[in-house]
Design a protein around this motif. Structure first.
Motif, mmCIF file in Angstrom:
data_model
loop_
_atom_site.group_PDB
_atom_site.id
_atom_site.type_symbol
_atom_site.label_atom_id
_atom_site.label_comp_id
_atom_site.label_asym_id
_atom_site.label_seq_id
_atom_site.Cartn_x
_atom_site.Cartn_y
_atom_site.Cartn_z
ATOM 1 N N ALA A 138 29.626 109.867 71.115
ATOM 2 C CA ALA A 138 30.049 110.714 72.230
ATOM 3 C C ALA A 138 31.433 111.286 71.971
ATOM 4 O O ALA A 138 31.705 112.467 72.267
ATOM 5 C CB ALA A 138 30.034 109.900 73.532
ATOM 6 N N LEU A 139 32.334 110.490 71.398
ATOM 7 C CA LEU A 139 33.684 110.980 71.097
ATOM 8 C C LEU A 139 33.638 112.044 70.005
ATOM 9 O O LEU A 139 34.345 113.062 70.071
ATOM 10 C CB LEU A 139 34.568 109.811 70.660
ATOM 11 C CG LEU A 139 35.995 110.177 70.231
ATOM 12 C CD1 LEU A 139 36.752 110.858 71.368
ATOM 13 C CD2 LEU A 139 36.755 108.944 69.754
ATOM 14 N N GLN A 140 32.795 111.841 69.008
ATOM 15 C CA GLN A 140 32.681 112.832 67.927
ATOM 16 C C GLN A 140 32.173 114.164 68.466
ATOM 17 O O GLN A 140 32.713 115.234 68.119
ATOM 18 C CB GLN A 140 31.746 112.292 66.845
ATOM 19 C CG GLN A 140 31.562 113.237 65.664
ATOM 20 C CD GLN A 140 30.650 112.652 64.598
ATOM 21 O OE1 GLN A 140 30.300 111.480 64.639
ATOM 22 N NE2 GLN A 140 30.257 113.472 63.642
ATOM 23 N N ALA A 147 37.141 121.484 69.340
ATOM 24 C CA ALA A 147 37.582 122.212 68.143
ATOM 25 C C ALA A 147 36.940 123.592 68.075
ATOM 26 O O ALA A 147 37.564 124.576 67.656
ATOM 27 C CB ALA A 147 37.240 121.399 66.898
ATOM 28 N N GLU A 148 35.690 123.673 68.544
ATOM 29 C CA GLU A 148 35.007 124.973 68.526
ATOM 30 C C GLU A 148 35.673 125.955 69.484
ATOM 31 O O GLU A 148 35.825 127.144 69.176
ATOM 32 C CB GLU A 148 33.541 124.769 68.899
ATOM 33 C CG GLU A 148 32.699 126.052 68.842
ATOM 34 C CD GLU A 148 31.255 125.811 69.170
ATOM 35 O OE1 GLU A 148 30.518 126.785 69.369
ATOM 36 O OE2 GLU A 148 30.852 124.617 69.232
ATOM 37 N N VAL A 421 36.982 114.733 75.801
ATOM 38 C CA VAL A 421 37.440 113.956 74.641
ATOM 39 C C VAL A 421 38.168 112.688 75.093
ATOM 40 O O VAL A 421 37.934 111.582 74.580
ATOM 41 C CB VAL A 421 38.345 114.819 73.741
ATOM 42 C CG1 VAL A 421 39.015 113.951 72.674
ATOM 43 C CG2 VAL A 421 37.542 115.927 73.078
ATOM 44 N N ASN A 422 39.060 112.848 76.072
ATOM 45 C CA ASN A 422 39.818 111.691 76.563
ATOM 46 C C ASN A 422 38.892 110.634 77.174
ATOM 47 O O ASN A 422 39.062 109.433 76.967
ATOM 48 C CB ASN A 422 40.853 112.135 77.588
ATOM 49 C CG ASN A 422 41.925 113.019 76.984
ATOM 50 O OD1 ASN A 422 42.182 112.940 75.767
ATOM 51 N ND2 ASN A 422 42.554 113.852 77.789
ATOM 52 N N GLU A 423 37.896 111.088 77.932
ATOM 53 C CA GLU A 423 36.962 110.151 78.566
ATOM 54 C C GLU A 423 36.133 109.423 77.508
ATOM 55 O O GLU A 423 35.917 108.201 77.600
ATOM 56 C CB GLU A 423 36.047 110.899 79.524
ATOM 57 C CG GLU A 423 35.045 109.996 80.237
ATOM 58 C CD GLU A 423 34.129 110.760 81.171
ATOM 59 O OE1 GLU A 423 33.291 110.120 81.828
ATOM 60 O OE2 GLU A 423 34.261 112.005 81.246
ATOM 61 N N ALA A 424 35.652 110.169 76.495
ATOM 62 C CA ALA A 424 34.856 109.538 75.445
ATOM 63 C C ALA A 424 35.679 108.513 74.669
ATOM 64 O O ALA A 424 35.183 107.437 74.289
ATOM 65 C CB ALA A 424 34.311 110.606 74.500
#
Length: 653
Positions: A138-140, A147-148, A421-424
């Motif tokens: 999930a973080l990846q 990034a996209e 991202v922070n949550e993952a």
């Protein structure tokens, strides 16, 4: 008339005379009644311990044996019983739910800090590992999405444009604020003038607060003065009570303000002289009205109280009282209370002065703020400020157009992607923590005292699993009697024996003395002793133990057994072996350990005394020091039963 055992033994003429009296009494009812009355009085007196005689017949039934008077060491100690405990004990629990898969230690096993203790089963661990893998994926994915979105805004031009736009916006806001600061709206105060007025209001509120604080502090200081005044009044009253209590005299205001040595100098005597004269007086005297003290009162102190009244002394103890010291201490307490009162009054005056300084400073701030309101004028050129603002707005528009041309990114989408991202990442860290928690580790080096779970048993946050203790920290929890607690101090060394190790003495130190507890009318004080564990032996909790604390040690003392002591409550005697039999000798006794007693005077080393070997001892003989050789132990080892020694004195008047 009192008869010692030797006197009764060596007077056959008296026996014959008594026999003749008995025959005469048998023929006379009147004399028989007198004899019965006299016999009853003697029996009652003996019952209450007024006099106790050792009456022995010089015949073969005397089974006492000779004991040599010798020198030795007298120990006065107390004991406290209790049990061994391990205060450094921690009950471990899992932070997650699961099933026990493997127990890596056994009860009684020593472990080191960080050593694995329990593993959860493979199903639980696999589930936790799966959670970690899913969180990593999930973080990846969240990172790739962010990034996209940011891919088109990574160039140097975009960064410069964003920086220029931020600078332009700050410049526009500064110009707008400068213009608005001195521009009034509809004839109202300009912001600068309004700010100055707000500052004035704040200064007035600060002044009011300073005045209120000053009043509160003044009240608090006055309360301290009142407390000090009350303490001083109590000390004066106590000093007065000392004079009137010891001497039965009326204490005047002038006497209360007079130091004890000066007061008794005005009486033409001293405390010691008054009590020495009273001690020498046999019968209770009538009060001499020509003296400031009451002779009857001092006689009661020296003759009727259960403890000695000392002269030429420096302090009062449990065994005796010192009038000079108590009166002097009361005067010192009065002087100290007076000094405290003066100090409190001085502190109150200083506090009031300090608060006035703060009030004056607050008033200065109010005056300065008032001047700022008057000095605030709108002397800035409004047109110049308006032109500057227009210029900054134009630059801001140009920067916005540049940024828009470089990127069409949706700011909201970037924020959402960043949050994802922070949550993952947070979920991943939590999954890793839960996986690590599946392996229970020892929090410190110690001993596994108990294991409460078995393989295959479910566990959760509320399930106790393993108790681990530090065996190097061992204590003895016991109790001590109120008679002995005042003789103990934290840090005193203690000798400890365990029922399980009867031949080994452990070292200990008094670590804590708790508050007294009433156990069915008996006051006991909890006692905690820190033990030094024996080498090579693992103690277990709950072992019975006894602690011995030496209170006093007297070396090279002249000692005899307590069972050799006879006589009366006011005069102890012993039967000294002679070539012709024995002779009864008066002795002065000192401290005792319930078995042996120190001889202060009356005997010399090497003499032999007769000791009773009776199987039982009458309790009244024990209480009053009769032929059974009984004695009562009091704090400090003092012997109550001979030589006129007395118990500790309280101090009531």
């Amino acid at each position: 008339m009192e008869l010692t055992p030797s006197e009764s033994h060596s007077s056959p003429a008296n026996d014959t005379h008594n026999a003749s009296q008995m025959g005469f009494v048998g023929t006379s009812a009147v004399k028989f009644g007198v004899f019965v009355a006299i016999t009853s009085v003697i029996a009652i007196a003996a019952y209450f311990g007024a006099q106790q005689f050792l009456l022995n017949d010089d015949d073969e039934a005397d089974d006492r044996r000779a004991i040599a008077v010798q020198r030795g060491t007298l120990l006065d100690d107390v004991t406290a019983s209790g049990s061994v405990t391990f205060p450094e004990l921690e009950s471990l629990r899992f932070d997650i739910s699961g099933t026990v898969g493997e127990l890596l230690v056994e009860e009684g096993e020593s472990v080191i800090e960080g050593q694995p203790l329990i593993l959860l089963d493979d199903v639980t661990i696999s589930s936790l590992e799966s959670g970690v893998i899913n969180a990593e994926l999930a973080l990846q994915n969240a990172g790739e999405d962010l990034a996209e979105l940011l891919g088109g805004a990574t160039s140097l031009e975009s960064a410069i444009a964003e920086s220029n736009l931020a600078d332009a916006r700050v410049a526009s806001m500064d110009a707008a604020e400068s213009l608005a600061e001195f521009t009034s709206n509809g004839g109202s105060d300009s912001p600068a003038t309004a700010t100055a007025k707000d500052d004035l209001n704040d200064a007035n509120e600060a002044l009011a607060d300073a005045i209120a604080v000053s009043e509160d502090d003044a009240q608090a200081e006055q309360e301290l003065v009142d407390v000090a005044q009350e303490s001083y009044d109590d000390a004066v009253s106590d000093y007065s009570d000392q004079i009137s209590g010891w001497f039965g005299s009326v204490v005047s205001e002038e006497d209360r303000a007079t130091e004890s040595s000066v007061l008794f100098e005005s009486w033409g005597t001293t405390v010691d002289e008054i009590f020495e004269e009273s001690t020498a007086t046999v019968d209770s005297p009538i009060d001499d009205l020509s003296t400031p003290w009451n002779e009857s009162v001092t006689w009661v102190w020296t003759h009727l109280t259960p403890y000695p009244i000392l002269t030429n002394c420096e302090y009062t103890s449990f065994e005796a009282r010192c009038p000079t010291a108590e009166i002097s201490d009361a005067w010192d307490a009065k002087v100290a209370a007076e000094e405290t009162l003066i100090e409190a009054q001085d502190d109150a005056a200083a506090a009031a002065k300090g608060q006035q300084v703060l009030i004056n400073a607050a008033q200065d701030v109010v005056e300065a703020a008032a001047e700022d309101v008057v000095d605030t004028v709108n002397d800035i050129e409004i047109n110049a400020l308006a032109a500057t603002l227009a210029e900054k707005i134009e630059l801001e528009k140009d920067a916005e157009e540049t940024v828009s041309a470089l990127s069409d990114l949706d700011t909201l989408q970037i924020k959402l992607a960043t949050a994802a991202v922070n949550e993952a990442n947070a979920l991943l860290q939590n999954a890793k923590s839960e996986l690590a928690a599946s392996n229970m580790l020892a929090p410190f080096a110690g001993l596994i005292s108990s294991i409460s779970v078995e393989v295959g048993e479910p566990v959760s946050r509320s399930t106790p699993t393993i108790d681990i203790l530090d065996p190097s920290v061992v204590t003895l929890d016991g109790t001590i009697d109120e008679i002995d607690v005042l003789s103990l101090r934290i840090g005193d060394t203690v000798a400890v024996t365990l029922d399980a190790l009867p031949d080994q003495i452990l070292n200990g130190v008094i670590d804590e003395i708790g508050d007294g507890i009433n156990q069915q009318g008996v006051i006991e004080f909890p006692l905690t002793i820190a033990l030094t564990p024996p080498e090579g032996i693992d103690l277990i909790e709950g072992l019975s133990a006894t602690a011995t604390i030496v209170l006093n040690q007297i070396d090279n003392a002249l000692l005899i057994p307590l069972q050799s002591v006879g006589g009366s409550f006011t005069q102890a005697t012993v039967d000294v072996v002679t070539a012709d039999g024995f002779t009864t000798t008066n002795v002065t006794l000192g401290a005792s350990d319930d078995f042996m007693v120190i001889v202060e005077s009356g005997l010399t080393e090497g003499q032999e005394v007769l000791m009773s070997v009776a199987e039982s001892v009458d309790p009244f003989q024990q209480l009053f020091g009769g032929g059974g050789g009984g004695a009562i132990r009091i704090p400090g080892g003092a012997f109550t039963g001979g030589a006129g020694s007395r118990g500790p004195g309280g101090g009531g008047r």
